[in-house]
Design an enzyme around this catalytic site. Structure first.
Site, PDB file in Angstrom:
ATOM      1  N   ARG A 162      32.231  32.136  43.871  1.00 22.10           N
ATOM      2  CA  ARG A 162      32.112  32.364  42.609  1.00 22.10           C
ATOM      3  C   ARG A 162      32.423  31.118  41.980  1.00 22.10           C
ATOM      4  O   ARG A 162      33.863  30.869  41.784  1.00 22.10           O
ATOM      5  CB  ARG A 162      33.478  33.428  41.651  1.00 22.10           C
ATOM      6  CG  ARG A 162      33.379  33.764  40.664  1.00 22.10           C
ATOM      7  CD  ARG A 162      34.261  35.094  40.129  1.00 22.10           C
ATOM      8  NE  ARG A 162      35.766  35.088  40.589  1.00 22.10           N
ATOM      9  CZ  ARG A 162      36.837  34.535  40.497  1.00 22.10           C
ATOM     10  NH1 ARG A 162      36.788  33.332  39.384  1.00 22.10           N
ATOM     11  NH2 ARG A 162      37.808  34.655  41.078  1.00 22.10           N
TER      12      ARG A 162
ATOM     13  N   HIS B 104      37.112  33.811  36.390  1.00 19.22           N
ATOM     14  CA  HIS B 104      36.877  36.064  36.933  1.00 19.22           C
ATOM     15  C   HIS B 104      36.060  35.765  35.782  1.00 19.22           C
ATOM     16  O   HIS B 104      35.208  36.543  35.662  1.00 19.22           O
ATOM     17  CB  HIS B 104      38.665  36.237  36.687  1.00 19.22           C
ATOM     18  CG  HIS B 104      37.638  37.782  37.310  1.00 19.22           C
ATOM     19  ND1 HIS B 104      37.592  38.431  38.432  1.00 19.22           N
ATOM     20  CD2 HIS B 104      38.314  38.647  36.417  1.00 19.22           C
ATOM     21  CE1 HIS B 104      37.774  39.134  37.908  1.00 19.22           C
ATOM     22  NE2 HIS B 104      38.120  40.111  36.991  1.00 19.22           N
TER      23      HIS B 104
ATOM     24  N   TYR C 115      44.785  29.189  40.195  1.00 22.25           N
ATOM     25  CA  TYR C 115      45.000  29.386  41.560  1.00 22.25           C
ATOM     26  C   TYR C 115      43.650  28.650  42.736  1.00 22.25           C
ATOM     27  O   TYR C 115      44.132  28.752  44.213  1.00 22.25           O
ATOM     28  CB  TYR C 115      44.804  31.348  41.794  1.00 22.25           C
ATOM     29  CG  TYR C 115      43.345  31.719  40.752  1.00 22.25           C
ATOM     30  CD1 TYR C 115      42.719  31.557  41.498  1.00 22.25           C
ATOM     31  CD2 TYR C 115      43.682  32.550  39.200  1.00 22.25           C
ATOM     32  CE1 TYR C 115      41.350  32.482  40.592  1.00 22.25           C
ATOM     33  CE2 TYR C 115      42.566  32.061  39.309  1.00 22.25           C
ATOM     34  CZ  TYR C 115      41.476  32.508  39.688  1.00 22.25           C
ATOM     35  OH  TYR C 115      40.076  33.120  39.061  1.00 22.25           O
TER      36      TYR C 115
END
Length: 366
Positions: free
Chosen positions: A262, A266, A275
Site C-alpha cells: 500500500r 490507510h 509507523y
C-alpha cells in the site's frame, strides 16, 4: 481431483511467489503457468492506468470535501485488476472498502462506486446487476457472504464462482476462519484473494502472523494455497484464472496471496509516517506494477507512445467525468436510512416517524 484427495504437500504454495514478469518488465518462466495472450496483457495495462487515475481523482475529491473518506489502493492495481479480469461472466465479486479500482474494472460506473464513500445512498450500485457485493468495511465479513452465495449457486446448479478480496489483517479475523473452514467443508466454489499489502493500518505483517506466507494458512483448512507476486498483473491473472476454473469445475475453494504494498496511507484520515519508514515506501514505489507491465508491452511491441497516450487520454476523460458528477451536492432523503434493514417494518418505523417530525423543527432553528 478435489482438495480432499490431495496430499498435504500438494496443498502447499511454492517456495517463491509465482512470477511471469520480473521487475524490469522481462518475461520469466513459472512452472505450470504461461504468460497471458497479448490482448489480455493490453487490457490489464489499460485497466490499471484507468484505475490509477481514478484512484488519484478520488483522493483529490476527498481533500476537497466531496468524499467523506477514501482508502487509496495505489500500488495494488495488479492484484485488483489482474484478479477481476480473470472472472467469468457468471462469477461474483466480493470487494472490501479498498477495492474501488476492482469495482471500476468489473464494470461498475465510477460514480456509483464512490456513492457509499460520498455518503449518498447505501452501497451505491445494484449488486445483482453487476454481480458484485457491497464494499465491505468490517474485516472479513464479505468472505462469509461469498461462501454463502457460492454454496447456494452450486446447489442451484449454476456455473459460477465467487472471488472475494481480503487484506492481510483480515486473515487474523474470526470471520475469515469461519469462511475458510465452511468453504472447504462444503467444497464451495470460492477463491479467497488475500491482498497482502503488509500493513493492517499500523500493524506490520510480522505482528499478525508467523506463517511462512499467508498462503500457507490454506493447508490448515484442506484447500490449496497459492503465493503470487502481487505487483505482476500477468501472474495474478494467470493464477486467479486457474483457481476460478478449478472452483467452477467442482474442485472446491483455494486461497491466493498476492504480495504487494500500500503506497499511500490507510485512508486520508491516517498519517502513515507515524509507523513506517519513507525508505520502505520509496523501495516499493520503484516496483510500481504499472511500470512493470508497460515495460513488458513496450519491449514486446504491444505499446508505443501513441497507444500509451490514447490510454492516458481515456483515463483523463474518466477523471473529468467523475469530477463533474461529484461536483454537485448530494440531495439526501433521511427516510432512506431505514430502508433495506428489515423485510417487515419494526420499531424502526417509529424512529423514522420521529425523525420526520424533528427535521422541520431543526431547519427552522437554522
Amino acid at each position: 481431483m478435489t482438495a480432499t484427495e490431495l496430499n498435504p504437500q500438494q496443498l502447499l504454495p511454492g517456495e517463491a511467489p509465482v512470477r511471469l514478469v520480473d521487475e524490469s518488465g522481462t518475461p520469466v518462466q513459472a512452472e505450470g503457468f504461461e504468460l497471458p495472450a497479448s490482448g489480455v496483457l493490453r487490457e490489464l495495462h489499460r485497466s490499471m492506468v484507468l484505475g490509477r487515475r481514478f484512484d488519484r481523482q478520488a483522493t483529490a475529491l476527498t481533500k476537497q470535501g466531496r468524499l467523506a473518506v477514501y482508502p487509496s489502493s495505489a500500488g495494488q492495481e495488479a492484484c485488483q485488476v489482474g484478479a477481476v479480469q480473470a472472472l467469468g461472466a457468471g462469477d461474483w465479486l466480493f470487494p472490501t472498502y479498498r477495492d474501488s479500482v476492482a469495482l471500476v474494472t468489473h464494470g461498475v460506473p465510477p460514480v456509483e462506486v464512490l456513492e457509499l464513500l460520498r455518503g449518498g445512498w447505501h452501497c451505491g450500485y445494484d449488486p445483482y446487476r453487476y454481480r458484485a457485493g457491497p464494499q465491505c468495511t468490517p474485516l472479513a465479513t464479505n468472505a462469509l457472504h461469498a461462501v454463502g452465495l457460492a454454496h447456494a449457486a452450486r446447489l442451484r446448479g449454476e456455473d459460477a464462482a465467487a472471488l472475494v478480496f481480503v487484506g492481510d489483517g483480515a486473515t487474523s479475523e474470526g470471520d475469515a476462519h469461519e469462511a475458510f473452514n465452511f468453504a472447504a467443508v462444503w467444497g464451495a466454489p470460492v477463491v479467497f484473494f488475500v491482498q497482502n499489502n503488509q500493513w493492517a493500518i499500523s500493524v506490520p505483517l510480522d505482528k499478525q502472523s508467523k506463517a511462512p506466507t499467508l498462503a500457507h494458512k490454506a493447508i490448515g483448512y484442506g484447500m490449496p494455497g497459492h503465493h503470487v507476486d502481487g505487483n505482476d498483473a500477468a501472474a495474478v491473472y494467470a493464477v486467479t484464472a486457474r483457481a476460478l476454473s478449478e472452483a467452477r469445475a467442482g474442485n472446491g475453494p483455494s486461497l491466493v496471496e498476492g504480495l504487494t504494498y500500500r503506497m499511500d496511507a490507510h485512508t486520508n484520515a491516517d498519517d502513515a509516517t507515524r509507523y513506517r519508514l519513507g525508505d520502505e515506501v520509496d523501495l516499493w514505489r520503484e516496483r510500481d506494477p504499472l511500470d512493470r507491465l508497460a515495460a513488458l508491452l513496450r519491449e514486446s511491441g504491444l505499446l508505443d507512445d501513441a497507444s500509451a497516450h490514447a490510454v492516458d487520454e481515456e483515463a483523463e476523460g474518466l477523471a473529468a467525468d467523475v469530477r463533474a458528477q461529484l461536483g454537485t451536492d448530494v440531495h439526501l432523503n433521511p427516510d432512506e436510512l431505514f430502508a433495506h434493514v428489515h423485510a417487515e417494518p419494526t420499531r424502526l418505523r417509529e424512529q423514522a416517524d420521529l425523525l420526520a417530525e424533528e427535521l422541520p423543527a431543526e431547519q427552522e432553528e437554522i
